[in-house]
Design an enzyme around this catalytic site. Structure first.
Site, mmCIF file in Angstrom:
data_model
loop_
_atom_site.group_PDB
_atom_site.id
_atom_site.type_symbol
_atom_site.label_atom_id
_atom_site.label_comp_id
_atom_site.label_asym_id
_atom_site.label_seq_id
_atom_site.Cartn_x
_atom_site.Cartn_y
_atom_site.Cartn_z
ATOM 1 N N ASP A 33 -2.110 3.467 2.551
ATOM 2 C CA ASP A 33 -3.200 3.666 1.584
ATOM 3 C C ASP A 33 -2.716 2.923 0.326
ATOM 4 O OD1 ASP A 33 -5.807 5.588 1.369
ATOM 5 O OD2 ASP A 33 -4.852 5.529 -0.584
ATOM 6 N N GLN A 55 -11.297 12.442 4.826
ATOM 7 C CA GLN A 55 -10.847 11.893 6.108
ATOM 8 C C GLN A 55 -11.440 12.657 7.296
ATOM 9 O OE1 GLN A 55 -8.169 9.508 5.115
ATOM 10 N NE2 GLN A 55 -8.733 8.477 6.997
ATOM 11 N N THR A 60 -10.151 -2.445 6.935
ATOM 12 C CA THR A 60 -10.918 -1.622 5.990
ATOM 13 C C THR A 60 -11.897 -2.498 5.207
ATOM 14 O OG1 THR A 60 -8.925 -0.278 5.786
ATOM 15 C CG2 THR A 60 -10.722 0.205 4.270
ATOM 16 N N ASN A 93 -5.303 -4.284 -0.746
ATOM 17 C CA ASN A 93 -5.600 -4.584 0.658
ATOM 18 C C ASN A 93 -7.096 -4.534 0.972
ATOM 19 O OD1 ASN A 93 -6.096 -2.865 3.436
ATOM 20 N ND2 ASN A 93 -4.770 -4.629 3.745
ATOM 21 N N LYS A 143 -3.754 13.606 5.169
ATOM 22 C CA LYS A 143 -3.449 12.616 4.123
ATOM 23 C C LYS A 143 -2.147 13.021 3.468
ATOM 24 C CE LYS A 143 -5.411 8.927 2.327
ATOM 25 N NZ LYS A 143 -6.426 8.016 2.879
ATOM 26 N N SER A 170 -6.881 1.865 13.177
ATOM 27 C CA SER A 170 -5.648 2.624 13.424
ATOM 28 C C SER A 170 -5.742 3.350 14.764
ATOM 29 C CB SER A 170 -5.429 3.664 12.323
ATOM 30 O OG SER A 170 -4.844 3.082 11.180
HETATM 31 N N1 GLU Z 1 -5.876 5.222 4.191
HETATM 32 C C1 GLU Z 1 -6.930 4.716 5.012
HETATM 33 C C2 GLU Z 1 -8.160 5.548 4.815
HETATM 34 O O1 GLU Z 1 -8.433 5.964 3.704
HETATM 35 C C3 GLU Z 1 -6.510 4.516 6.460
HETATM 36 C C4 GLU Z 1 -5.965 5.691 7.168
HETATM 37 C C5 GLU Z 1 -5.403 5.386 8.559
HETATM 38 O O2 GLU Z 1 -5.463 4.260 9.004
HETATM 39 O O3 GLU Z 1 -4.903 6.339 9.161
HETATM 40 O O4 GLU Z 1 -8.938 5.801 5.701
#
Ligand code: GLU
Length: 458
Positions: A178, A123, A222, A253, A138, A389
Site C-alpha cells: 500500500d 477492504q 490498481t 504506484n 489491513k 493479488s
Molecule cells: N493495498 C491495496 C488495496 O488497497 C492492495 C491490497 C492487496 O493487494 O492485498 O486494495
C-alpha cells in the site's frame, strides 16, 4: 428455537442503522476516518436490510464492524547512525468469511489504528466485489520510509515481520503493499519470513517481484483497473477516454499506472501531484520520466519539471484546479474536499474514478452525485490491485506463472465484471444503475453477509 431466532429483531431499519453507527462511533472514539467509512457503507445498506431482515437478526452489521482480530506490536530497529528507533506495527484482521484475510500494509507517518481500521473495513467490500476467495485485512506502521536508506528500510521490515510472521500464512492472512510499501519492502519482508519459518511459502505475500513468484501486471493493476473501470462507466453513456483531458492526483504506484493506462486509451493526463505541490503538463505526463524519478531515483515530483520543458510545478492551490474532463484521485484519503469538487464540477468534469481509498470526502461525494456525473468509489474502482493479488495467489498455489497478456486480460475481465455487478445491484436496490456508491456497498455486502449467515455465529 435457534440462536438466531432468539436475537431481538428490529422492524425499523433506520433505527437499526442509527444504533449500529452510533455504537461504532462510541466504541472507537477518535477514529474519524473509520467512522466515515462505516457511515458511508452502512447508510447505503438500508434498501437491502428492508428486503432481508435476516441480516439484522443475525447481527451481521455489528459483526462486520468488529474486526475478527487486531494485532498491535512494537517495531524496534537500529538506524544508520546506530540510534535505536521504535515504531508501532498494526495488523487488523477484519473478516475471513470469503477467504484468508487479505489486504495491504501501509508505512506512513499518518498511520494509526483508525486509519488501518478504515482501510480494513473498505477492504471487506472491495475484496468481495472482486468475486475472488479473499477475506479482508489491513496493516502497517507509522514508519516513514522516505529518506531512509535501503539498509534502514531492510532492518525495519525485518523487525516488523519478526513479530507479524506468526499471524500470517497463505490460508490465514496474506499481506501486500500500500502507500510506502512496494516490491522493495515486500522483498525484505518475504526474505525474513522465509528465514524464520524455513519454508518458501510463496503465497504468504503478494506484490512479490516477478522473478521470485510474483505475478505479471500486479504492479500496474490498481492504476490500470481504475482506468478500466472509468472506461466502462463512460461507455454506458456512449463516451470514451479518447481525446479527454485527465487529472490524476498522486504520483505513487496507483497514480503512475493510472496515467499510463489513461494515455494508452487516448487521454492526455495534464496533471499529477505529491504532498508538496503538483505538476501541470499540457503535453501529457511523460510516464517514463515519472517512473524514473519515483521508482528508480526515489526523488520528489518537483524534479520532473527540470527535465520537461512543457511542465511546471505549482505549490499554490490544488491539482484539482486544473480544468479536465475526467479525474482519478489516486493519492490518499480525504484529499479531495467539497471545494475541490465544486471547482471540478464548474470546470465541466464528467467522471470521477477513485484510485486511492476514500480520497473524496463525504461532502465531495455528495456534490458529485448531486451534479449527476459518473462517480466510482474506491472500493470498486481500485479493486484491480487486490484482484490481481488474488491471481498471484492462484498462480502460487498452482506453482505456475501466467503471461503478461493472460494476467492483464483477466484483470480487464474482473473489472468489467465488477462494473456490471455494481450496476445490476444498484438497479435492483435503488432503481438507478448509475448509483455506483450504493451498488458497490450492497454488492460487496451481500456476498460477505450470505457467507457469514452460512457459517453461523462465529
Ligand atoms: N493495498 C491495496 C488495496 O488497497 C492492495 C491490497 C492487496 O493487494 O492485498 O486494495
Amino acid at each position: 428455537m435457534t440462536v438466531l431466532d432468539s436475537v431481538v429483531r428490529s422492524d425499523d431499519v433506520t433505527d437499526h442503522l442509527t444504533s449500529v453507527i452510533s455504537a461504532v462511533h462510541r466504541r472507537s472514539p477518535g477514529e474519524a476516518v473509520f467512522h466515515q467509512a462505516v457511515d458511508e457503507v452502512l447508510t447505503a445498506l438500508a434498501p437491502v436490510l428492508e428486503r432481508h431482515p435476516e441480516y439484522i437478526d443475525a447481527r451481521i452489521l455489528e459483526r462486520l464492524c468488529e474486526p475478527e482480530r487486531q494485532v498491535l506490536f512494537r517495531v524496534p530497529w537500529v538506524d544508520d547512525r546506530g540510534d535505536v528507533q521504535v515504531n508501532r506495527g498494526y495488523r487488523v484482521e477484519f473478516n475471513s468469511a470469503l477467504g484468508p484475510f487479505k489486504g495491504g500494509l501501509r508505512f506512513h507517518p499518518t498511520v494509526d489504528l483508525g486509519v488501518i481500521r478504515f482501510l480494513g473495513f473498505e477492504q471487506i467490500f472491495k475484496n468481495a466485489l472482486t468475486g475472488q476467495a479473499i477475506g479482508a485485512g489491513k496493516g502497517g506502521s507509522d514508519f516513514d520510509p522516505s529518506g531512509r536508506s535501503d539498509g534502514e528500510v531492510m532492518r525495519f521490515c525485518q523487525s516488523f515481520v519478526t513479530e507479524l510472521y506468526r499471524h500470517l500464512g497463505e490460508h490465514t492472512d496474506v499481506p501486500a503493499g500500500d502507500i510506502g510499501v512496494g516490491v522493495r519492502e515486500l522483498g525484505f519482508m518475504f526474505g525474513q519470513y522465509k528465514r524464520i519459518v524455513n519454508r518458501f511459502e510463496a503465497g504468504v505475500l503478494t506484490g512479490k517481484g516477478v522473478g521470485w513468484s510474483g505475478s505479471h501486471a500486479r504492479t500496474e493493476a490498481t492504476g490500470y483497473g481504475a482506468v478500466i473501470f472509468l472506461r466502462e462507466m463512460l461507455a454506458t453513456r456512449g463516451l470514451s477516454l479518447d481525446g479527454r483531458r485527465a487529472v490524476v492526483s498522486g504520483s505513487g504506484n496507483v497514480a503512475i499506472y493510472a496515467i499510463e493506462k489513461a494515455q494508452e486509451l487516448g487521454a492526455t493526463v495534464v496533471g499529477c501531484s505529491d504532498s508538496s505541490g503538483y505538476v501541470v503538463d499540457d503535453a501529457g505526463i511523460d510516464v517514463a520520466l515519472l517512473k524514473e524519478i519515483k521508482e528508480v531515483r526515489r526523488e520528489r515530483l518537483s524534479t520532473y519539471v527540470a527535465q520537461r520543458s512543457s511542465a511546471r510545478y505549482v505549490t499554490v492551490g490544488s491539482v484539482f484546479d486544473i480544468p479536465c474532463d475526467v479525474v482519478l484521485p489516486s493519492a490518499t484519503q480525504n484529499e479531495l474536499g467539497a471545494d475541490h469538487a465544486a471547482t471540478l464540477i464548474r470546470n465541466g468534469v464528467i467522471a470521477v474514478s477513485e484510485g486511492a481509498n476514500m480520497p473524496c470526502t463525504a461532502a465531495a461525494v455528495a456534490a458529485f452525485r448531486d451534479a449527476g456525473l459518473l462517480f466510482a468509489p474506491g472500493k470498486a474502482a481500485n479493486a484491480g490491485g487486490v484482484a490481481t493479488s488474488a491471481l498471484e495467489m492462484q498462480q502460487n498455489a498452482a506453482r505456475t506463472s501466467w503471461t503478461w497478456h493472460e494476467t492483464q486480460d483477466r484483470l480487464d475481465e474482473i473489472m468489467r465484471g465488477i462494473h456490471g455487478h455494481i450496476r445490476d445491484t444498484a438497479a435492483t436496490y435503488t432503481s438507478d444503475p448509475d448509483d455506483y456508491v450504493s451498488g458497490a456497498a450492497i454488492g460487496g455486502f451481500t456476498r460477505v453477509a450470505d457467507a457469514m449467515l452460512a457459517q453461523g455465529v462465529v
